[in-house]
Enzyme design. Structure first.
Site, short mmCIF file in Angstrom:
data_model
loop_
_atom_site.label_atom_id
_atom_site.label_comp_id
_atom_site.label_asym_id
_atom_site.label_seq_id
_atom_site.Cartn_x
_atom_site.Cartn_y
_atom_site.Cartn_z
CG HIS A 1 -0.29 1.85 -9.35
ND1 HIS A 1 -0.46 1.63 -8.00
CD2 HIS A 1 -1.42 2.48 -9.77
CE1 HIS A 1 -1.65 2.11 -7.62
NE2 HIS A 1 -2.24 2.64 -8.68
NE ARG B 1 -7.62 2.02 -5.48
CZ ARG B 1 -6.41 2.00 -4.97
NH1 ARG B 1 -5.36 2.26 -5.74
NH2 ARG B 1 -6.22 1.72 -3.70
CB SER C 1 -7.83 -3.52 3.09
OG SER C 1 -7.55 -2.29 3.73
CG ASP D 1 -2.07 0.97 1.12
OD1 ASP D 1 -2.36 1.42 -0.02
OD2 ASP D 1 -2.67 1.28 2.16
NE ARG E 1 -7.78 0.95 5.39
CZ ARG E 1 -7.36 2.20 5.58
NH1 ARG E 1 -7.34 2.72 6.80
NH2 ARG E 1 -6.98 2.94 4.55
CG ASN F 1 -7.98 -2.09 -5.13
OD1 ASN F 1 -7.11 -2.93 -4.95
ND2 ASN F 1 -8.14 -1.09 -4.28
CD1 TRP F 2 -13.39 -5.13 -8.78
CD2 TRP F 2 -12.82 -4.38 -10.82
NE1 TRP F 2 -12.79 -6.16 -9.46
CE2 TRP F 2 -12.44 -5.75 -10.71
CE3 TRP F 2 -12.57 -3.71 -12.01
CZ2 TRP F 2 -11.82 -6.43 -11.75
CZ3 TRP F 2 -11.96 -4.40 -13.05
CH2 TRP F 2 -11.58 -5.74 -12.91
NE ARG G 1 -4.60 6.71 -7.05
CZ ARG G 1 -4.37 6.38 -5.77
NH1 ARG G 1 -4.14 7.30 -4.87
NH2 ARG G 1 -4.41 5.11 -5.41
CB SER H 1 -8.82 -5.43 -3.01
OG SER H 1 -9.41 -4.16 -3.20
#
Ligand code: IPE
Ligand code: IPE
Ligand code: MG
Length: 263
Positions: free
Chosen positions: A58, A92, A217, A41, A215, A89-90, A54, A86
């Site tokens: 990655h 986003r 997640s 993360d 956390r 993550n869809w 962003r 995850s």
């Protein structure tokens, strides 16, 4: 720092496992976690702090993934689960989702020879629906090619969600009940465990999350039910084998009781 000032070329080929044995920490072999999970993360924040977008974060994470795999091999970790994308993550932006899908597909394609050389057995944990066909195809090619490798299993958790995994296992058990193969009042923990995505992989011993968030997640809730947790402050693109080794060093000093009492 501007994007063109970041030297990805020098980062992109991490030192192969054991190329510098003097650096490898000397963990007691029998205390090294067999299965480590990493919640990778902080890519977005890493990019933002440099005035980048962003997706540059990655991209900067790619060499770190392979440095971490090399460090896990050196430490003697046998299974490494990497939270890559995850089921949440869809949510986003379509642009970021598209980037992450294409980038995952390309990394697996580009790095499969290196992983094969290192003795990595590539695995995948996740749900098929929604995941890009081309990502599944690359994963299947890589899994076939590396099937007999035994140095380390690297599990790419892509379109992975822990609740989805448990729901899928429950549905599989329900089908067996319906077909009369087991009786509904005999459903056990073991039956659920046998219907997870990779039932042969042992439970997680250590979960590391980077970027300071505390956390999990939806990462491996069943498999990591008794895992030790290490939340580290570094953003994932600033990590690598040293951060992994520091967490393993914390882990080897922990007292795992599993509900019992140590003598
Ligand atoms: C982790 O970095 C990568 C994925 C979840 C795919 P993030 O993209 O979550 O970065 P932050 O948390 O926004 O900094
Ligand atoms: C967890 O990171 C998922 C991955 C690392 C792939 P997120 O950045 O998506 O998690 P939250 O939203 O901060 O909990
Ligand atoms: Mg994040």
């Amino acid at each position: 720092m501007a994007f063109d000032k970041v030297d990805y070329t020098s980062l992109s080929v991490p030192a192969a496992p054991f190329s510098d044995p003097s650096r490898i920490p000397d963990f007691p072999r029998d205390r090294v976690p067999r299965h480590v999970g990493v919640i990778m993360d902080g890519n977005g924040r890493w990019a933002k702090s440099r005035g980048l977008v962003r997706t540059d974060g990655h991209q900067a994470a790619e060499p770190v993934v392979f440095d971490t795999i090399a460090g896990a091999i050196e430490a003697g970790v046998r299974y490494l689960s990497l939270y890559t994308f995850s089921t949440e993550n869809w949510r986003r932006s379509p642009q970021e989702v598209r980037f992450l899908m294409g980038f995952s597909r390309d990394i697996i394609h580009r790095r499969v020879a290196q992983m094969d050389d290192w003795g990595v057995r590539v695995r995948w944990s996740g749900r098929r629906p929604r995941l890009w066909r081309s990502v599944i195809d690359e994963l299947e090619t890589a899994m076939d090619r590396t099937r007999s490798n035994t140095v380390i299993d690297v599990v790419f958790c892509i379109n992975y969600g822990g609740r989805a995994e448990i729901a899928d296992a429950a549905a599989a058990v329900a089908r067996e009940v319906r077909d009369g193969r087991i009786s509904g009042d005999r459903v056990t923990e073991r039956m659920i465990a046998e219907h997870l995505y990779n039932p042969d992989i042992p439970d997680v011993d250590l979960v590391i999350r980077t970027s300071g968030e505390q956390r999990t997640s939806n990462f491996l809730p069943w498999e990591a039910a008794y895992a030790e947790l290490d939340f580290v402050p570094e953003l994932f693109p600033d990590c690598g084998r040293d951060v992994l080794w520091r967490s393993i060093d914390h882990y080897v000093h922990r007292d795992r009781r599993f509900g019992g009492v140590t003598a």
